[in-house]
Structures are given as structure tokens and as C-alpha cells.
Design a protein around this motif. Structure first.
Motif, PDB file in Angstrom:
ATOM      1  N   HIS A   7      10.877   6.026 -17.825  1.00  0.00           N
ATOM      2  CA  HIS A   7      10.266   5.116 -16.855  1.00  0.00           C
ATOM      3  C   HIS A   7      10.356   3.664 -17.303  1.00  0.00           C
ATOM      4  O   HIS A   7      10.488   2.751 -16.485  1.00  0.00           O
TER       5      HIS A   7
ATOM      6  N   GLY B 154      19.121   2.352 -13.365  1.00  0.00           N
ATOM      7  CA  GLY B 154      18.992   3.427 -12.385  1.00  0.00           C
ATOM      8  C   GLY B 154      20.149   4.389 -12.521  1.00  0.00           C
ATOM      9  O   GLY B 154      21.208   4.022 -13.026  1.00  0.00           O
TER      10      GLY B 154
ATOM     11  N   THR C  98      22.148   8.176 -10.722  1.00  0.00           N
ATOM     12  CA  THR C  98      22.182   9.346  -9.844  1.00  0.00           C
ATOM     13  C   THR C  98      22.654  10.530 -10.690  1.00  0.00           C
ATOM     14  O   THR C  98      23.177  10.355 -11.793  1.00  0.00           O
TER      15      THR C  98
ATOM     16  N   ASN D 234      12.093  10.255   1.741  1.00  0.00           N
ATOM     17  CA  ASN D 234      12.720  10.329   0.418  1.00  0.00           C
ATOM     18  C   ASN D 234      12.927   8.933  -0.174  1.00  0.00           C
ATOM     19  O   ASN D 234      12.585   8.681  -1.332  1.00  0.00           O
ATOM     20  N   VAL D 235      13.473   8.038   0.621  1.00  0.00           N
ATOM     21  CA  VAL D 235      13.810   6.705   0.095  1.00  0.00           C
ATOM     22  C   VAL D 235      12.535   5.891  -0.110  1.00  0.00           C
ATOM     23  O   VAL D 235      12.390   5.150  -1.089  1.00  0.00           O
TER      24      VAL D 235
ATOM     25  N   ALA E 256      10.831   6.404  -3.432  1.00  0.00           N
ATOM     26  CA  ALA E 256      11.451   5.669  -4.547  1.00  0.00           C
ATOM     27  C   ALA E 256      10.997   4.215  -4.540  1.00  0.00           C
ATOM     28  O   ALA E 256      10.669   3.645  -5.593  1.00  0.00           O
TER      29      ALA E 256
ATOM     30  N   LYS F 215       8.696   2.327  -7.474  1.00  0.00           N
ATOM     31  CA  LYS F 215       9.113   1.087  -8.123  1.00  0.00           C
ATOM     32  C   LYS F 215       8.008   0.023  -8.001  1.00  0.00           C
ATOM     33  O   LYS F 215       7.767  -0.760  -8.925  1.00  0.00           O
TER      34      LYS F 215
ATOM     35  N   GLU G 213      21.072   9.485  -1.679  1.00  0.00           N
ATOM     36  CA  GLU G 213      20.783   9.326  -3.115  1.00  0.00           C
ATOM     37  C   GLU G 213      21.055   7.894  -3.561  1.00  0.00           C
ATOM     38  O   GLU G 213      20.316   7.332  -4.385  1.00  0.00           O
TER      39      GLU G 213
ATOM     40  N   VAL H 280      18.213   5.803  -2.263  1.00  0.00           N
ATOM     41  CA  VAL H 280      17.059   6.014  -3.151  1.00  0.00           C
ATOM     42  C   VAL H 280      17.195   5.115  -4.384  1.00  0.00           C
ATOM     43  O   VAL H 280      16.263   4.426  -4.794  1.00  0.00           O
ATOM     44  N   LEU H 281      18.397   5.116  -4.942  1.00  0.00           N
ATOM     45  CA  LEU H 281      18.667   4.297  -6.138  1.00  0.00           C
ATOM     46  C   LEU H 281      18.471   2.814  -5.819  1.00  0.00           C
ATOM     47  O   LEU H 281      17.803   2.084  -6.565  1.00  0.00           O
TER      48      LEU H 281
ATOM     49  N   THR I 135      15.056   1.074  -5.681  1.00  0.00           N
ATOM     50  CA  THR I 135      14.398   0.672  -6.926  1.00  0.00           C
ATOM     51  C   THR I 135      14.982  -0.648  -7.455  1.00  0.00           C
ATOM     52  O   THR I 135      14.615  -1.098  -8.533  1.00  0.00           O
TER      53      THR I 135
END
Ligand SMILES: Nc1ncnc2c1ncn2[C@@H]1O[C@H](COP(=O)(O)OP(=O)(O)OP(=O)(O)O)[C@@H](O)[C@H]1O
Length: 256
Positions: A80, A88, A90, A105-106, A109, A113, A163, A166-167, A170
């Protein structure tokens, strides 16, 4: 006049190694990635590519060497803290929540953050900051039309794009992409490549990408790292790597 300060590498590993029992999984790997650079990581199955990403992202601890992010050592930092410092990644396999929508989902994230709590029961309000960020990164990957679709109902290529959304939610400075094209239908490869190129060029992310699709790697990256038997065999421009006889015999098996 003072000499200009040398820019710190965005990511550097020095003499990195991992030994498990008697097995040397990774040995003496050293390299530096400049800020804004895109590096492709190639090598045969079992060469140590995912292990390298696991060490950099903190999933595994090295038994030798060090890792630094923007000049700050993170070798022993928990996952973390690395994420907070701008790293970050995947994974090869999907880590989406299949029953949650693309937006949910997104949004999770983005919320993580921002330091918010994971309240899965609260319906995301249209105006909150995490929702705004999530909608933005979903739009970046071209999936605004799928906001309310359950992640489990998406195609493989769409999951890969979520995905990445999502990345991006952050807001990472350095990203590790582990086989972003794995299992993706060939028709989805160009749009995924464009998303990765935009992450690099428009957002200015520093990118390391493990990928078996050689045409994708060679068309996208500034330099290619070649892994073989847990060692770094070469790190050079795509042209130089393709012309390197050691790489040809180790990775490609025959001259190209
Ligand atoms: N925890 C572990 N314990 C023992 N061996 C391991 C462990 N993790 C990885 N290995 C071994 O280390 C080697 C490198 O694995 P790694 O997954 O990093 O390779 P890779 O280059 O990512 O391969 P692929 O392209 O198939 O994903 C393999 O031989 C693997 O079996």
C-alpha cells in the motif's frame, strides 16, 4: 554556472535477486527506467518476468538487492505504501469483482486512493469525487456505454480495459502491466494498444509491460528488457534487441 541536476530514474533496481530454497528465481538484475519511458519486458515462459513485477510491486520480498521509486528506496515497503508513492500494476489474471458493475469496480479503486472506506452498499452518487474520477477513466478506455454492466459479463478485452481504468483511477506515475493482451481477441488488440500508448503519451506514465505479443511490444516501447533464466540478458532499443545474436539464440531460438 551549476551543472543541470540529473533526473532521477522513475524506477531503479540494483542487484535484485530472489532465492527460494535452493532455487535462484531471479539473479542480479539491475536497470533504471527514466521518467516517462516505456519498457517492454520479454522472455520465454519461466524467465522471471512476473517475479520481477512481484518484487517491484511488493508481492514478494527480494533476498538480495534494492528497488527505488523516484530515488526513494522502497525495497521493504508494504504494497500500500508503494501504491501511495505512485506505483500501480495489473495482473495476468483478472482481479475485477465480477458481480459489481464497471462503474462500481473502478469507483472502489478511486475511493481507495482517496483514503475512503469501502462501502459496497452505498449506491454511488452521481456527483461524488470518486464517481467523477471513475467515469473519467472509464471514458478514457472507451467503455462509457458499459458503466452499469457487471464486470463478469464483459468480454475478455473489455475486462482488460476495465482493469486499466481501475489502475488509472489511482493516478499512478509508474505502472507495471503484466500481459495486458493475454487472452484478448485479436480484434481488441489495436484499441488496447492505443489505450496503453495514451497512458504513456498523454498521461505521462512511466510504463513497464510484460507482453508476449512481439509486434505489440516492438511497436509501443522505447526499450526492450529481455529476461532469460532469471537474469536480465539485454536492455536496449527494439531494433538493437532484435539484432542481438545472444537474444536471438536465447529467446527467439533462431536468427530473424
Ligand atoms: N514462489 C515460487 N516458488 C518456487 N518457484 C517459483 C515461485 N515463483 C516463481 N517460481 C519459478 O520461477 C520461475 C520464474 O517464474 P515467473 O512466473 O516469474 O516467469 P515468467 O517469465 O513470468 O513466465 P510466464 O511467461 O510463463 O508468465 C519459474 O520457473 C517459476 O516456476
Amino acid at each position: 554556472m551549476d551543472a543541470p541536476a540529473l533526473a532521477l530514474p522513475a524506477l531503479a533496481v540494483d542487484s535484485l535477486g530472489l532465492q527460494i530454497g535452493g532455487a535462484r528465481i531471479l539473479q542480479d538484475v539491475s536497470f533504471a527506467v527514466g521518467a516517462g519511458e516505456m519498457i517492454g519486458v520479454i522472455g520465454p515462459n519461466g524467465a522471471g518476468k512476473t517475479t520481477l513485477f512481484n518484487l517491484i510491486s511488493g508481492v514478494l520480498r527480494p533476498t538480495q538487492g534494492s528497488i527505488s521509486l523516484n530515488g526513494r528506496e522502497i525495497t521493504a515497503a508494504p504494497i500500500h505504501r508503494r501504491a501511495k508513492a505512485g506505483l500501480g500494476r495489473t495482473f495476468q489474471t483478472s482481479n475485477l469483482f465480477p458481480r459489481l458493475s464497471v462503474l462500481e469496480n473502478v469507483r472502489l479503486a478511486a475511493q481507495a486512493k482517496m483514503g475512503g472506506s469501502f462501502n459496497l452498499l452505498r449506491f454511488p452518487s452521481a456527483s461524488d469525487e470518486a464517481t467523477r474520477i471513475a467515469r473519467g477513466t472509464i471514458s478514457e478506455v472507451g467503455l462509457t456505454g458499459q458503466l452499469t454492466t457487471a464486470a463478469g459479463d464483459l468480454s475478455h478485452g473489455e475486462k482488460r480495459k476495465v482493469e486499466i481504468a481501475v489502475l488509472l483511477a489511482t493516478n499512478p506515475a509508474v505502472v507495471l502491466l503484466d500481459e495486458p493482451m493475454a487472452g484478448v481477441a485479436s480484434g481488441d488488440v489495436p484499441s488496447l494498444s492505443a489505450i496503453i500508448r495514451s497512458m504513456h503519451r498523454d498521461r505521462g506514465c512511466t510504463v513497464m509491460m510484460v507482453e508476449h505479443h512481439m509486434d505489440v511490444v516492438l511497436g509501443l516501447v522505447d526499450r526492450v528488457a529481455v529476461m532469460h533464466h532469471g537474469s536480465l540478458l539485454a536492455l536496449d532499443s527494439p531494433d538493437a534487441v532484435m539484432a542481438d545474436p545472444t537474444v536471438q539464440s536465447a529467446y527467439l531460438g533462431e536468427p530473424v
